[in-house]
Motif scaffolding. Structure first.
Motif, mmCIF file in Angstrom:
data_model
loop_
_atom_site.group_PDB
_atom_site.id
_atom_site.type_symbol
_atom_site.label_atom_id
_atom_site.label_comp_id
_atom_site.label_asym_id
_atom_site.label_seq_id
_atom_site.Cartn_x
_atom_site.Cartn_y
_atom_site.Cartn_z
ATOM 1 N N ARG A 94 -39.726 7.977 43.358
ATOM 2 C CA ARG A 94 -39.459 6.781 44.147
ATOM 3 C C ARG A 94 -39.710 5.549 43.284
ATOM 4 O O ARG A 94 -40.517 5.573 42.343
ATOM 5 N N ASP A 96 -40.297 1.599 44.424
ATOM 6 C CA ASP A 96 -40.361 0.699 45.568
ATOM 7 C C ASP A 96 -39.913 -0.718 45.233
ATOM 8 O O ASP A 96 -39.492 -1.449 46.132
ATOM 9 N N MET A 141 -32.293 3.127 45.727
ATOM 10 C CA MET A 141 -31.643 3.373 47.013
ATOM 11 C C MET A 141 -32.102 4.666 47.660
ATOM 12 O O MET A 141 -31.877 4.890 48.848
ATOM 13 N N THR A 143 -35.258 5.166 47.878
ATOM 14 C CA THR A 143 -36.576 4.774 48.384
ATOM 15 C C THR A 143 -36.383 3.806 49.542
ATOM 16 O O THR A 143 -35.961 2.667 49.331
ATOM 17 N N PRO A 144 -36.647 4.200 50.764
ATOM 18 C CA PRO A 144 -36.420 3.318 51.909
ATOM 19 C C PRO A 144 -37.181 1.998 51.768
ATOM 20 O O PRO A 144 -38.355 1.975 51.427
ATOM 21 N N GLY A 145 -36.457 0.894 52.006
ATOM 22 C CA GLY A 145 -37.092 -0.416 51.968
ATOM 23 C C GLY A 145 -37.433 -0.930 50.588
ATOM 24 O O GLY A 145 -38.238 -1.861 50.453
ATOM 25 N N SER A 146 -36.843 -0.353 49.546
ATOM 26 C CA SER A 146 -37.144 -0.814 48.183
ATOM 27 C C SER A 146 -36.610 -2.229 47.965
ATOM 28 O O SER A 146 -35.795 -2.731 48.745
ATOM 29 N N SER A 201 -27.329 -0.616 53.118
ATOM 30 C CA SER A 201 -28.508 -0.132 52.403
ATOM 31 C C SER A 201 -29.783 -0.765 52.946
ATOM 32 O O SER A 201 -29.781 -1.906 53.428
ATOM 33 N N THR A 202 -30.881 -0.043 52.861
ATOM 34 C CA THR A 202 -32.184 -0.614 53.236
ATOM 35 C C THR A 202 -32.851 -1.327 52.063
ATOM 36 O O THR A 202 -33.907 -1.955 52.240
ATOM 37 N N THR A 203 -32.284 -1.227 50.872
ATOM 38 C CA THR A 203 -32.819 -1.938 49.702
ATOM 39 C C THR A 203 -32.547 -3.430 49.858
ATOM 40 O O THR A 203 -31.456 -3.831 50.287
#
Length: 327
Positions: A94, A96, A141, A143-146, A201-203
């Motif tokens: 991961r 972050d 991408m 890693t959730p919330g990176s 995406s959450t990034t």
């Protein structure tokens, strides 16, 4: 925005943060502050000796800190894929945040180029980070919330870009070329977030700038930074308007850690944008020009042969970079 205390950062155990240029200057203090949260901090640096000195200094101030080194030469585009592969060999699962902090400001009147033929400041400050984010994309991408945190410059706000001469081949002036390279990088950060949002995406991509930072106002960190007593005394009047590099790191650290931060935001020092606690700033002028940002992205992709755009399907294959002579 939530209350934020630069001296009491939230814990981040289990997280991994990569800081380019983390062995010196503002990048060092970003690394030191993030190491204090319990996260694993990776110093991106082309000089192993300087990286080791930074690791020793951080560990002396943060006992038990997990600080690692990744050899990273942003001026050498062909080396970046191998650098990211080295992270995978360490079984890093991961990432972050990456803090795109490294930068070079030359004062020589002679224009310098990299082995790829790109102007050195534009290549290091912008193109290298553009390519690095491309190669890091699977880790980020996944890693959730990176977050991708781009460190710009206060001076970039008052600059403009010549899209027909992004690398200052016709009218090279070191300080202006530096500011333009930082403007290109900030535009990249904003455009990246637009593309991340469009892809679902959450990034997040967040842009920061450090304000006005002086070495002479920076606390000592031997052997990384050793200001003399005379230098510190002479700098005291400047402390009314500017700050040291420890404080200059605060906007980037907040952009990495604060859960209230959103993609596409700009963070800088609170007092006139040049000193003080980190605060949210409006995005306006050239920084808000979406057409300009898209055109800089296209030009950067042509120069590197890469595209950090988040894919909706398989990542696009690498294409051959365009020769700078054809820019």
């Amino acid at each position: 925005m939530s209350h934020w205390d630069v001296r009491r950062l939230p814990p981040a155990e289990g997280k991994h943060f990569l800081i380019t240029g983390g062995n010196a200057g503002i990048g060092y203090f970003v690394a030191e502050q993030l190491a204090g949260t319990g996260a694993t901090v990776i110093l991106g640096s082309r000089d192993p000796a300087k990286a080791e000195a930074a690791r020793a200094s951080i560990r002396a101030r943060v006992p038990g800190a997990d600080v690692r080194h990744l050899r990273l030469d942003l001026a050498d585009l062909s080396s970046l894929e191998a650098s990211v592969d080295a992270l995978r060999l360490e079984r890093l699962e991961r990432l972050d945040a990456v803090v795109c902090n490294a930068g070079v400001l030359l004062d020589q009147p002679r224009r310098q180029v990299t082995g790829d033929g790109n102007e050195l400041m534009f290549a290091t400050n912008h193109l290298g980070h553009f390519a690095l984010v491309h190669w890091l994309a699977p880790l980020l991408m996944g890693t959730p919330g990176s977050r991708v945190v781009t460190t710009g410059s206060f001076t970039a706000k008052s600059e403009s870009l010549d899209l027909d001469d992004l690398q200052s081949t016709r009218d090279y002036r070191p300080k202006r070329t530096y500011a333009r390279s930082k403007l290109a990088q900030m535009l990249f950060g904003f455009e990246l977030d637009r593309r991340l949002r469009a892809a679902g995406s959450t990034t997040l991509s967040v842009v920061t700038h450090p304000g006005g930072a002086l070495d002479s106002l920076t606390p000592a960190r031997p052997p990384v930074h050793l200001p003399t007593t005379g230098e510190r005394l002479r700098a005291l009047p400047a402390g009314l308007l500017l700050h040291g590099k420890e404080a200059a790191a605060w906007p980037a650290v907040r952009a990495v850690l604060d859960p209230s931060v959103r993609g596409g935001q700009l963070w800088g020092p609170r007092v006139f944008g040049i000193r003080g606690l980190p605060a949210l700033e409006p995005v306006r002028g050239h920084l808000a020009d979406t057409e300009l940002a898209a055109r800089v992205w296209t030009a950067s992709s042509a120069l590197t042969g890469l595209d950090p755009s988040p894919p909706s399907g398989p990542r696009p294959a690498r294409s051959a970079p365009v020769s700078p002579a054809r820019e």
